[in-house]
Design a protein around this motif. Structure first.
Motif, mmCIF file in Angstrom:
data_model
loop_
_atom_site.group_PDB
_atom_site.id
_atom_site.type_symbol
_atom_site.label_atom_id
_atom_site.label_comp_id
_atom_site.label_asym_id
_atom_site.label_seq_id
_atom_site.Cartn_x
_atom_site.Cartn_y
_atom_site.Cartn_z
ATOM 1 N N CYS A 66 0.697 -1.200 -0.025
ATOM 2 C CA CYS A 66 0.136 0.146 0.105
ATOM 3 C C CYS A 66 0.933 1.155 -0.043
ATOM 4 O O CYS A 66 1.870 1.190 0.482
ATOM 5 C CB CYS A 66 -1.052 0.017 1.324
ATOM 6 S SG CYS A 66 -1.660 -1.686 1.399
ATOM 7 N N VAL A 67 0.262 2.218 -0.689
ATOM 8 C CA VAL A 67 1.167 3.490 -0.770
ATOM 9 C C VAL A 67 0.019 4.462 -0.814
ATOM 10 O O VAL A 67 -0.912 4.612 -1.436
ATOM 11 C CB VAL A 67 1.787 3.344 -2.274
ATOM 12 C CG1 VAL A 67 2.630 4.883 -2.362
ATOM 13 C CG2 VAL A 67 3.001 2.415 -2.487
ATOM 14 N N ALA A 68 0.612 5.658 0.091
ATOM 15 C CA ALA A 68 -0.032 6.969 -0.092
ATOM 16 C C ALA A 68 0.547 7.729 -1.022
ATOM 17 O O ALA A 68 1.730 7.748 -0.928
ATOM 18 C CB ALA A 68 0.159 7.439 1.661
ATOM 19 N N VAL A 69 -0.282 8.649 -1.784
ATOM 20 C CA VAL A 69 0.210 9.225 -2.902
ATOM 21 C C VAL A 69 -0.435 10.794 -2.689
ATOM 22 O O VAL A 69 -1.593 10.919 -2.639
ATOM 23 C CB VAL A 69 -0.349 8.650 -4.248
ATOM 24 C CG1 VAL A 69 0.382 9.387 -5.120
ATOM 25 C CG2 VAL A 69 0.323 7.361 -4.038
ATOM 26 N N ARG A 70 0.469 11.747 -2.962
ATOM 27 C CA ARG A 70 0.132 13.118 -2.982
ATOM 28 C C ARG A 70 0.707 13.668 -4.305
ATOM 29 O O ARG A 70 1.738 13.448 -4.788
ATOM 30 C CB ARG A 70 0.624 13.924 -1.798
ATOM 31 C CG ARG A 70 0.419 15.484 -1.888
ATOM 32 C CD ARG A 70 0.972 16.356 -0.791
ATOM 33 N NE ARG A 70 1.210 17.632 -1.229
ATOM 34 C CZ ARG A 70 0.318 18.571 -1.251
ATOM 35 N NH1 ARG A 70 -0.798 18.128 -0.473
ATOM 36 N NH2 ARG A 70 0.382 19.750 -1.525
ATOM 37 N N GLN A 71 -0.200 14.120 -5.188
ATOM 38 C CA GLN A 71 0.114 14.743 -6.473
ATOM 39 C C GLN A 71 0.424 16.352 -6.340
ATOM 40 O O GLN A 71 -0.011 16.888 -5.444
ATOM 41 C CB GLN A 71 -0.874 14.679 -7.297
ATOM 42 C CG GLN A 71 -0.761 14.873 -8.738
ATOM 43 C CD GLN A 71 -1.801 14.578 -9.899
ATOM 44 O OE1 GLN A 71 -2.413 15.557 -10.359
ATOM 45 N NE2 GLN A 71 -2.008 13.208 -9.999
ATOM 46 N N PHE A 72 1.733 16.695 -7.040
ATOM 47 C CA PHE A 72 1.843 18.190 -7.309
ATOM 48 C C PHE A 72 2.606 18.417 -8.564
ATOM 49 O O PHE A 72 2.735 17.536 -9.424
ATOM 50 C CB PHE A 72 2.978 18.438 -6.074
ATOM 51 C CG PHE A 72 4.195 18.017 -6.263
ATOM 52 C CD1 PHE A 72 5.403 18.595 -6.854
ATOM 53 C CD2 PHE A 72 4.483 16.412 -5.605
ATOM 54 C CE1 PHE A 72 6.616 17.878 -6.966
ATOM 55 C CE2 PHE A 72 5.806 16.051 -5.783
ATOM 56 C CZ PHE A 72 7.014 16.638 -6.510
ATOM 57 N N SER A 73 2.054 19.728 -8.979
ATOM 58 C CA SER A 73 2.795 20.221 -10.289
ATOM 59 C C SER A 73 3.949 20.764 -10.444
ATOM 60 O O SER A 73 4.701 20.889 -9.348
ATOM 61 C CB SER A 73 1.670 20.910 -10.800
ATOM 62 O OG SER A 73 1.337 22.392 -10.076
ATOM 63 N N GLY A 74 4.350 21.075 -11.371
ATOM 64 C CA GLY A 74 5.632 21.813 -11.886
ATOM 65 C C GLY A 74 6.566 21.044 -11.857
ATOM 66 O O GLY A 74 6.584 19.838 -12.168
ATOM 67 N N PHE A 75 7.817 21.339 -11.649
ATOM 68 C CA PHE A 75 9.099 20.587 -11.827
ATOM 69 C C PHE A 75 9.543 20.081 -10.515
ATOM 70 O O PHE A 75 9.322 20.939 -9.381
ATOM 71 C CB PHE A 75 10.324 21.511 -12.491
ATOM 72 C CG PHE A 75 10.076 21.535 -13.945
ATOM 73 C CD1 PHE A 75 10.720 20.493 -14.647
ATOM 74 C CD2 PHE A 75 9.497 22.727 -14.433
ATOM 75 C CE1 PHE A 75 10.687 20.543 -16.109
ATOM 76 C CE2 PHE A 75 9.423 22.611 -15.896
ATOM 77 C CZ PHE A 75 9.917 21.831 -16.454
ATOM 78 N N ALA A 76 10.082 18.661 -10.412
ATOM 79 C CA ALA A 76 10.250 18.504 -8.950
ATOM 80 C C ALA A 76 11.887 18.549 -8.735
ATOM 81 O O ALA A 76 12.770 18.264 -9.719
ATOM 82 C CB ALA A 76 10.364 16.565 -8.965
ATOM 83 N N ARG A 77 12.124 19.413 -7.819
ATOM 84 C CA ARG A 77 13.328 20.259 -7.481
ATOM 85 C C ARG A 77 13.652 19.821 -6.188
ATOM 86 O O ARG A 77 13.025 19.495 -5.306
ATOM 87 C CB ARG A 77 13.295 21.419 -7.682
ATOM 88 C CG ARG A 77 12.820 22.206 -9.248
ATOM 89 C CD ARG A 77 13.644 21.661 -10.267
ATOM 90 N NE ARG A 77 13.405 22.551 -11.438
ATOM 91 C CZ ARG A 77 14.110 22.284 -12.723
ATOM 92 N NH1 ARG A 77 14.551 20.772 -12.735
ATOM 93 N NH2 ARG A 77 13.408 22.759 -13.660
#
Length: 216
Positions: A136-147
């Motif tokens: 099982c994995v908890a997932v949060r989405q975010f936009s833009g570039f991962a820096r």
């Protein structure tokens, strides 16, 4: 180095993605949806991983992807060319690198035709076959570039959301793979980018094994 990585992604766009064919991703079942995160149950899957003790998330991801790219281009004992998949997953383990820095594992999911028999990477690439059991994995989405400047903040947001939910005692933020950053787009995509923070959960405690809503 940035130009090199962009060139790799350009090659992927031109050579490894077959027109009309969707890029493969690991299959999962959504078992819970909250306002700013969801819980997924991932199936048994095979990945290939590049460990790295680089000094930052960005440098580790770039250097690890370089080795993975060579592998899927044929730097394996079968000389097999392997289709690109998504996401590029960077697992971050704080405090386990040199001088208590973070260490990293950059991973690619292997496409379905190589799931049962992954080609063995050439030794000089220092890659590891990585078999995942259902989890099982908890997932949060975010936009833009991962820096470097935002991945820790995004992980902290997921940790905070979990701490306020019924999953508070199930997260593994301080375990072997503290958290992971999943990137789904090439550097050339500027709008509508998709990234995710992943945190493993203890399925037995959380009841993640319950029936899901949809399978992707």
């Amino acid at each position: 180095m940035k130009r090199t990585i962009r060139y790799f992604f350009l090659l992927i766009s031109l050579k490894l993605i077959v027109p009309g064919r969707a890029i493969e991703s690991p299959q999962y079942t959504v078992v819970h949806t909250d306002s700013d995160f969801e819980i997924r149950l991932y199936r048994t899957t095979a990945w290939i991983s590049a460990p790295s003790d680089a000094v930052s998330f960005e440098k580790a991801t770039k250097s690890g992807f370089h080795r993975l790219f060579q592998y899927i281009q044929g730097a394996n004992l079968n000389s097999s060319r392997i289709r690109m998949t998504k996401p590029v997953l960077t697992s971050i383990v704080p405090g386990t690198g040199p001088l208590h820095s973070s260490s990293y594992y950059i991973r690619l999911y292997l496409p379905s035709n190589f799931q049962l028999s992954p080609p063995v990477p050439l030794p000089e690439l220092d890659l590891i076959s990585d078999d995942w059991v259902p989890h099982c994995v908890a997932v949060r989405q975010f936009s833009g570039f991962a820096r470097d400047s935002n991945v820790v903040k995004e992980a902290e947001k997921l940790a905070l959301s979990l701490s306020r939910s019924s999953w508070a005692n199930s997260s593994d933020f301080y375990s072997a793979n503290a958290y992971s950053i999943a990137q789904y787009n090439s550097p050339f995509k500027l709008i509508g980018r998709i990234n995710e923070v992943w945190a493993d959960l203890n399925g037995r405690e959380s009841g993640c094994g319950s029936s899901g809503v949809e399978i992707y």
